[in-house]
Design an enzyme around this catalytic site. Structure first.
Site, PDB file in Angstrom:
ATOM      1  N   SER A 140       0.846  -1.189   0.000  1.00 15.73           N
ATOM      2  CA  SER A 140       0.000   0.000   0.000  1.00 15.73           C
ATOM      3  C   SER A 140       0.880   1.237   0.000  1.00 15.73           C
ATOM      4  CB  SER A 140      -0.896   0.016   1.246  1.00 15.73           C
ATOM      5  OG  SER A 140      -1.563   1.270   1.372  1.00 15.73           O
ATOM      6  N   TYR A 153      -1.616  -0.166  10.650  1.00 13.18           N
ATOM      7  CA  TYR A 153      -1.804  -0.634   9.274  1.00 13.18           C
ATOM      8  C   TYR A 153      -0.656  -0.138   8.403  1.00 13.18           C
ATOM      9  CZ  TYR A 153      -3.514  -0.977   4.507  1.00 13.18           C
ATOM     10  OH  TYR A 153      -3.606  -1.255   3.171  1.00 13.18           O
TER      11      TYR A 153
END
Length: 250
Positions: A140, A153
């Site tokens: 990501s 995250y």
């Protein structure tokens, strides 16, 4: 229809929806034998039927499930060539001090430990068979350009990017390539968690405003990038984090 992956066998985790389904569809269209895994058996079976591929229910945090999927690939197709670690999870966008230990453990187990298991269980197959291999982790942009309120995250995806680069250096002499693909926010089943509110065009505006090309990433965007990295066209590319982000990380 082309055949950039003709004769290759690929495992795509989290393949029942979102980016994973897009990757599986692209790989199948390019001639690969595809095995998708997911926790959702009903949805996984449905997608497998739609794409004419195989489905195996698997929890990517469980090493025995990885062994079972490897055995399925070898039983059905006699080989394994490509592994896409796409399955991922997050928690709702919120202040870091409000993140529970259970939420922390979940993102680290699904996003990082799954890569650990796939490496430890699948790399020995490639080494033993003296066979080139290709691992692609769906990371990501959060791993390199983090936003607030998703600290752990972000950290999990940064770990994936770093581990991928390290693995590329370590296993390059064995002709096993490791790369990652980093999407910017898209419209998937987890988007509402990233933005901390329902996934609507209006609520995504804050995220999309930071993307120079002016739109979220799509499953097709990520699938095209993964297909390139999995193909022989990329056989001299390893250790790369390919940011598929419309310029977000510039």
């Amino acid at each position: 229809m082309t055949s950039r992956l003709q004769g290759k066998t690929a495992i795509v985790t989290g393949g029942a929806s979102g980016f994973g389904k897009g990757i599986a569809a692209k790989f199948a269209a390019e001639g690969a034998n595809v095995i998708i895994t997911d926790l959702s058996e009903e949805q996984g079976e449905s997608v497998a039927t739609e794409l004419n591929c195989l489905f195996s229910r698997a929890d990517v945090t469980k090493p025995d499930d990885w062994r079972r999927v490897l055995a399925l690939a070898l039983d059905e197709f006699k080989q394994l060539d490509i592994v896409v670690n796409n399955a991922g999870i997050t928690y709702p966008n919120k202040p870091t001090q409000d993140v529970t230990e259970a939420e922390f453990d979940l993102v680290m187990n699904v996003n990082v430990k799954a890569v650990y298991h796939s490496t430890n269980i699948l790399v020995p197959y490639f080494v033993k068979e003296n066979r080139p291999g290709c691992f692609i982790q769906v990371a990501s942009t959060a791993g390199s350009r983090p936003r607030p309120n998703l600290t752990w995250y972000n950290a999990s995806k940064a770990a994936v990017i770093n581990a991928t680069k390290t693995l590329a250096v370590e296993y390059g002499p064995k002709q096993i390539r490791f790369n990652s693909v980093s999407p910017v926010v898209g419209s998937t089943g987890m988007t509402h968690l990233f933005i901390g509110k329902p996934d609507t065009e209006e609520n995504r505006k804050g995220f999309v405003s930071t993307i120079p090309l002016g739109r979220p990433s799509t499953p097709a965007d990520i699938a095209n990038a993964c297909c390139y990295l999995a193909s022989d066209e990329a056989n001299f590319i390893t250790g790369v984090d390919l940011q598929v982000d419309g310029g977000r990380c510039v």
